[in-house]
Design a protein around this motif. Structure first.
Motif, short mmCIF file in Angstrom:
data_model
loop_
_atom_site.label_atom_id
_atom_site.label_comp_id
_atom_site.label_asym_id
_atom_site.label_seq_id
_atom_site.Cartn_x
_atom_site.Cartn_y
_atom_site.Cartn_z
N SER A 31 20.47 18.70 -12.62
CA SER A 31 20.39 18.39 -13.71
C SER A 31 19.34 18.80 -13.64
CB SER A 31 20.68 17.82 -14.79
OG SER A 31 19.22 16.70 -14.89
N PRO A 32 18.58 19.50 -14.54
CA PRO A 32 16.90 20.65 -15.06
C PRO A 32 16.35 18.93 -14.75
CG PRO A 32 18.05 21.58 -16.59
CD PRO A 32 19.57 21.14 -15.92
N ARG A 33 16.45 18.22 -16.09
CA ARG A 33 15.23 16.81 -15.40
C ARG A 33 15.05 16.66 -13.96
NH1 ARG A 33 13.66 14.12 -19.75
NH2 ARG A 33 13.29 16.85 -20.23
N ASP A 34 17.01 16.20 -13.32
CA ASP A 34 16.16 15.76 -12.02
C ASP A 34 15.15 16.61 -11.22
OD1 ASP A 34 18.22 13.62 -13.09
OD2 ASP A 34 19.29 13.73 -11.80
N ALA A 35 15.76 17.56 -11.50
CA ALA A 35 15.39 18.82 -10.27
C ALA A 35 13.99 19.15 -10.51
CB ALA A 35 16.02 19.94 -10.65
N GLU A 36 13.34 18.66 -11.95
CA GLU A 36 11.53 18.69 -12.70
C GLU A 36 11.19 17.61 -11.75
OE1 GLU A 36 8.40 19.12 -15.62
OE2 GLU A 36 11.17 18.80 -16.29
N LEU A 37 11.62 16.34 -11.70
CA LEU A 37 11.42 15.25 -11.80
C LEU A 37 11.30 15.52 -9.38
CD1 LEU A 37 13.16 12.57 -13.22
CD2 LEU A 37 10.18 12.86 -13.56
N ALA A 38 12.20 15.38 -9.24
CA ALA A 38 12.24 15.54 -7.78
C ALA A 38 11.32 16.62 -6.63
CB ALA A 38 13.88 16.28 -6.83
N ALA A 39 10.98 17.59 -7.76
CA ALA A 39 10.74 18.72 -7.26
C ALA A 39 8.94 18.51 -7.30
CB ALA A 39 10.55 20.08 -8.18
N THR A 40 8.55 17.61 -8.37
CA THR A 40 7.46 17.23 -8.75
C THR A 40 6.87 15.75 -7.72
OG1 THR A 40 7.60 17.97 -11.12
CG2 THR A 40 6.00 15.83 -9.70
N ALA A 41 7.63 14.78 -7.17
CA ALA A 41 7.79 14.32 -6.43
C ALA A 41 7.60 14.43 -5.14
CB ALA A 41 8.32 12.99 -7.13
N ARG A 42 8.23 15.09 -4.59
CA ARG A 42 8.08 16.12 -3.66
C ARG A 42 6.52 16.49 -2.91
NH1 ARG A 42 8.70 19.26 0.74
NH2 ARG A 42 10.48 18.58 2.65
N ALA A 43 6.41 17.36 -4.13
CA ALA A 43 4.72 18.22 -3.64
C ALA A 43 3.84 16.89 -3.03
CB ALA A 43 5.36 19.15 -4.60
N LEU A 44 4.31 16.44 -4.53
CA LEU A 44 3.11 15.18 -4.26
C LEU A 44 2.98 14.33 -2.79
CD1 LEU A 44 2.72 14.52 -7.82
CD2 LEU A 44 1.11 15.39 -7.44
N PHE A 45 3.98 14.59 -2.90
CA PHE A 45 4.32 13.48 -1.24
C PHE A 45 4.13 14.16 -0.49
CE2 PHE A 45 7.38 10.78 -3.38
CZ PHE A 45 6.68 9.09 -3.26
N GLY B 20 0.41 -1.07 0.05
CA GLY B 20 -0.27 0.18 0.02
C GLY B 20 0.72 0.85 0.40
N ALA B 21 1.63 1.40 -0.04
CA ALA B 21 2.49 2.25 0.02
C ALA B 21 2.48 3.18 -1.40
CB ALA B 21 4.33 2.09 -0.23
N LEU B 22 2.42 4.44 -0.95
CA LEU B 22 2.24 5.72 -2.27
C LEU B 22 3.64 5.20 -3.38
CD1 LEU B 22 0.35 8.02 -3.66
CD2 LEU B 22 1.35 9.05 -2.14
N ARG B 23 2.17 5.43 -4.55
CA ARG B 23 3.62 5.46 -6.16
C ARG B 23 3.13 6.25 -6.92
NH1 ARG B 23 2.99 -0.39 -8.66
NH2 ARG B 23 2.35 0.82 -10.24
N ILE B 24 3.74 6.99 -7.60
CA ILE B 24 3.08 8.40 -8.36
C ILE B 24 3.89 8.38 -9.54
CG2 ILE B 24 2.93 10.70 -9.40
CD1 ILE B 24 2.90 10.65 -5.74
N PHE B 25 3.36 8.02 -11.03
CA PHE B 25 3.62 8.39 -12.15
C PHE B 25 4.03 9.12 -12.57
CE2 PHE B 25 2.32 8.41 -16.55
CZ PHE B 25 3.73 7.90 -17.07
N LEU B 26 5.00 9.72 -12.77
CA LEU B 26 5.42 10.98 -12.96
C LEU B 26 5.78 11.50 -13.98
CD1 LEU B 26 8.55 11.19 -10.44
CD2 LEU B 26 6.28 12.31 -10.00
N GLY B 27 5.64 10.72 -15.26
CA GLY B 27 5.89 10.24 -17.02
C GLY B 27 6.74 9.88 -16.96
N CYS B 28 7.50 10.17 -18.61
CA CYS B 28 8.34 9.28 -19.35
C CYS B 28 9.35 10.11 -20.16
CB CYS B 28 7.87 8.94 -21.00
SG CYS B 28 6.19 8.31 -20.37
#
Length: 321
Positions: free
Chosen positions: A132-146, A69-77
């Motif tokens: 990197s810009p891609r890593d930063a976007e992914l990390a920020a998106t996931a952290r905000a959603l969690f 039941g751990a939270l899993r989020i689909f961020l994109g491709c």
């Protein structure tokens, strides 16, 4: 401002593949793809390695610590590969420095025994300039959603426990049917100048000597320009005339959108509201250069990677237009 999107978390035009979020069969299929990648998070801290964000395969042993039941989020491709974020907060590290987790900036790192020794869960604000810009976007998106899921587990309409939907991008109430969407709070942050000086302030509880640009939340029914003028007047008593938009920055601590503006002060005298801020002062350009270099006896600037640091740096370099 032509360089606006160069700010940290400014985005990398990643394919968020929103059309796949509501398709449960598609989600199961892409999770099973061998090229699928998982970004592991522990209490909001991403897993970082020497090259940036660590991308794990979906069957990595460390991910078993997530629990049922751990939270899993689909961020994109990313380059065609599906990218997910998984919450490993159920894992309990040994020798946990509990006090460090609640500090102004958590510099503690947690290392999982099933991961490489040079990989650790680290506070995003402490490592954001390494990404990197891609890593930063992914990390920020996931952290905000969690963070949003952690604080919005119940329906705001009827109070029932809500359920995760849309691959982590919504919550749905099973009792009254109300959908709930991730929250983003608009915040104005202002580069207020008068002649050759910039207005800097510090909040209560900040580290010694740390100063930054003034900032505050936009209120309901309020335009951005009015929010800039109101916040500056409330905190320092200074009147502001012309206001121009410069750049924005998603700031997932926990869920703000920083709206960077430039304002022209119409007055000099500072009258502090101690309920709002601890101190404010006008800093001449020459002194600000010294502060940004780390040599000023009284002032240290906002951390690198923040939009405040970005705006001040570009003001000093005459790159705001």
């Amino acid at each position: 401002m032509r360089i606006a999107e160069e700010v940290t978390f400014g985005g990398s035009s990643m394919d968020r593949a929103a059309h796949l979020r509501g398709d449960e069969m598609a989600q199961a299929r892409i999770w099973a793809q061998p090229e699928a990648q998982v970004l592991a998070f522990w209490r909001g801290k991403p897993l970082i390695g020497p090259e940036g964000l660590v991308r794990l395969p979906t069957d990595h042993p460390a991910l078993q610590e997530a629990g049922h039941g751990a939270l899993r989020i689909f961020l994109g491709c990313d380059g065609g590969a599906p990218v997910f974020a998984l919450d490993l907060s159920a894992w309990q590290p040994e020798n946990l420095e509990a006090a460090a987790l609640d500090g102004f900036l958590d510099r503690s790192e947690q290392r999982h025994p099933a991961l490489a020794g040079d990989q650790a869960f680290a506070e995003l604000r402490a490592v954001m300039t390494r990404l990197s810009p891609r890593d930063a976007e992914l990390a920020a998106t996931a952290r905000a959603l969690f963070a949003w899921h952690h604080s919005h587990g119940f329906c705001a309409r009827c109070g029932a426990a809500s359920e995760v939907s849309q691959a982590g991008w919504q919550r749905q109430c099973p009792a009254c049917g109300a959908p709930h969407f991730p929250r983003t709070d608009p915040v104005v942050i202002m580069l207020i100048t008068r002649g050759n000086k910039v207005l800097m302030g510090r909040s209560n509880g900040w580290p010694d000597r740390m100063y930054s640009l003034l900032a505050g939340f936009v209120e309901p029914g309020e335009p951005i320009e009015a929010a800039v003028r109101r916040e500056v007047a409330e905190e320092t008593g200074i009147r502001v005339g012309r206001v121009d938009y410069l750049a924005s920055q998603p700031w997932p601590f926990p869920a703000s959108l920083m709206i960077g503006c430039r304002g022209e002060a119409l007055s000099d005298a500072i009258t502090i509201d101690p309920h709002e801020i601890e101190d404010a002062l006008w800093v001449p350009r020459e002194e600000m250069l010294t502060a940004m270099a780390g040599s000023h006896p009284r002032i240290t600037p906002a951390r690198k990677g923040s939009i405040a640091h970005f705006l001040v740096s570009n003001w000093l370099a005459d790159r705001l237009d």
